[in-house]
Design a protein around this motif. Structure first.
Motif, mmCIF file in Angstrom:
data_model
loop_
_atom_site.group_PDB
_atom_site.id
_atom_site.type_symbol
_atom_site.label_atom_id
_atom_site.label_comp_id
_atom_site.label_asym_id
_atom_site.label_seq_id
_atom_site.Cartn_x
_atom_site.Cartn_y
_atom_site.Cartn_z
ATOM 1 N N PRO A 96 88.601 59.902 59.331
ATOM 2 C CA PRO A 96 88.550 58.886 60.397
ATOM 3 C C PRO A 96 89.079 59.445 61.713
ATOM 4 O O PRO A 96 89.959 60.317 61.724
ATOM 5 C CB PRO A 96 89.448 57.759 59.862
ATOM 6 C CG PRO A 96 90.301 58.392 58.815
ATOM 7 C CD PRO A 96 89.491 59.502 58.228
ATOM 8 N N ASP A 97 88.557 58.925 62.801
ATOM 9 C CA ASP A 97 88.955 59.419 64.128
ATOM 10 C C ASP A 97 90.460 59.312 64.338
ATOM 11 O O ASP A 97 91.077 60.201 64.934
ATOM 12 C CB ASP A 97 88.227 58.616 65.214
ATOM 13 C CG ASP A 97 86.724 58.809 65.163
ATOM 14 O OD1 ASP A 97 86.257 59.652 64.358
ATOM 15 O OD2 ASP A 97 86.004 58.124 65.916
ATOM 16 N N ALA A 98 91.061 58.231 63.868
ATOM 17 C CA ALA A 98 92.487 57.987 64.123
ATOM 18 C C ALA A 98 93.393 58.987 63.422
ATOM 19 O O ALA A 98 94.562 59.123 63.782
ATOM 20 C CB ALA A 98 92.848 56.568 63.666
ATOM 21 N N TRP A 99 92.875 59.701 62.424
ATOM 22 C CA TRP A 99 93.690 60.654 61.661
ATOM 23 C C TRP A 99 93.458 62.089 62.092
ATOM 24 O O TRP A 99 93.854 63.017 61.396
ATOM 25 C CB TRP A 99 93.394 60.507 60.170
ATOM 26 C CG TRP A 99 93.931 59.244 59.583
ATOM 27 C CD1 TRP A 99 94.557 58.227 60.240
ATOM 28 C CD2 TRP A 99 93.872 58.853 58.209
ATOM 29 N NE1 TRP A 99 94.894 57.223 59.369
ATOM 30 C CE2 TRP A 99 94.482 57.578 58.113
ATOM 31 C CE3 TRP A 99 93.360 59.438 57.056
ATOM 32 C CZ2 TRP A 99 94.597 56.893 56.907
ATOM 33 C CZ3 TRP A 99 93.467 58.753 55.848
ATOM 34 C CH2 TRP A 99 94.083 57.496 55.776
ATOM 35 N N LEU A 100 92.823 62.275 63.233
ATOM 36 C CA LEU A 100 92.554 63.618 63.742
ATOM 37 C C LEU A 100 93.151 63.780 65.126
ATOM 38 O O LEU A 100 92.735 63.080 66.066
ATOM 39 C CB LEU A 100 91.038 63.866 63.797
ATOM 40 C CG LEU A 100 90.320 63.950 62.457
ATOM 41 C CD1 LEU A 100 88.814 64.006 62.689
ATOM 42 C CD2 LEU A 100 90.774 65.133 61.653
ATOM 43 N N PRO A 101 94.087 64.679 65.290
ATOM 44 C CA PRO A 101 94.785 65.448 64.241
ATOM 45 C C PRO A 101 95.931 64.624 63.666
ATOM 46 O O PRO A 101 96.379 63.652 64.278
ATOM 47 C CB PRO A 101 95.295 66.667 65.003
ATOM 48 C CG PRO A 101 95.554 66.140 66.387
ATOM 49 C CD PRO A 101 94.500 65.086 66.647
#
Length: 285
Positions: A96-101
């Protein structure tokens, strides 16, 4: 004709389909110079290994009781490698976008390597109490692979159910198809349906092991489609947000897991031979 006949073919034939997908990808992708393609290659290799190993296990396991255990030691190792291949692909393309990075993303593949060891070790060990405590053996084996699958799928679950809207609707459907088929695969493996309801009627065709083979293969197909789509559609965003996939966390992690799985398989095979007194080995007086 036996209850193993279709078990062999339901995994042997898909091996060639996945091999064709791998070769087609190698033909069109710039694997040598584009590290972005490496996680996909590792995943596709794992998709070829696990059905081929399973078909071999079902073919040669009938040679003897000892051969059956050893064949399925290899089968469990191959399934664990497939789980790692999925994790490597998810890490590169489907987070998911929120976990990158994030710290979780940094440690996701190394933890998946450890899970490969745990899954292979626990599933192989589960064959030892099989005769005296079959239910315990079944529970241990189911837990070994369920745990790995759930860990691998954490970022996917978060993306699909919390961050709805990331990715195309069609690809979301492919991810959901894979999840549904994975759940159905686990249910068939654990429940022994339909043969439990009508003993003797599904000995050759239609028993749970065949059905869960088929569900697993179709689930892998939809997983492959969704990962390939994520790889293509999210490339520009991922290139701007995350480092390029490294050799250490793709081929390096996969090769390490292969070595560790083979070592575990050898260790359990030796333990099995000692426990059952291998032919040709002189018994102590």
């Amino acid at each position: 004709m036996s209850n193993e006949t279709l078990n062999i073919w339901t995994h042997f034939l898909p091996t060639w389909y996945f091999s064709w997908k791998l070769l087609a990808s190698l033909w069109v992708l710039d694997v040598w110079s584009d590290s972005y393609t490496w996680p996909l290659v590792v995943f596709l290799v794992s998709c070829c290994i696990y059905p081929f190993t399973s078909s071999c296990a079902h073919t040669f396991s009938v040679m003897s009781t000892k051969a059956r255990h050893i064949c399925f030691f290899f089968d469990y190792g191959a399934l664990s490698l497939y789980s790692l291949g999925s994790a490597i692909a998810y890490s590169a393309y489907s987070f998911p976008d929120a976990w990158l990075p994030s710290v979780f993303h940094d440690w996701y593949v190394p933890i998946a390597v450890v899970n490969t060891v745990i899954s292979t070790g626990l599933s192989c060990y589960s064959r030892f109490p099989e005769m005296k405590r079959p239910q315990l053996s079944k529970v241990m084996r189911t837990m070994a692979f369920t745990y790995s699958y759930l860990f691998d799928s954490v970022p996917l679950f978060y993306r699909l159910y919390i961050c709805a809207g990331e990715g195309s609707a069609e690809n979301t459907v492919n991810h959901l198809k894979h999840i549904v088929l994975a759940v159905l695969t686990a249910f068939l493996f654990a429940s022994h349906l339909p043969e439990r309801l009508a003993p003797g009627r599904f000995d050759y065709i239609g028993h749970s092991h065949q059905l869960f083979h088929i569900c697993a293969i179709f689930g892998t197909h939809f997983q492959m489609e969704s990962i390939t789509t994520d790889m293509a559609t999210r490339r520009n965003w991922l290139a701007a947000s995350t480092p390029r996939p490294s050799f250490r966390l793709t081929f390096g992690a996969f090769a390490t897991s292969i070595v560790l799985s083979l070592m575990l398989t050898a260790a359990f095979s030796v333990a099995l031979c000692r426990k059952t007194s291998c032919p040709g080995k002189e018994k102590p007086r």
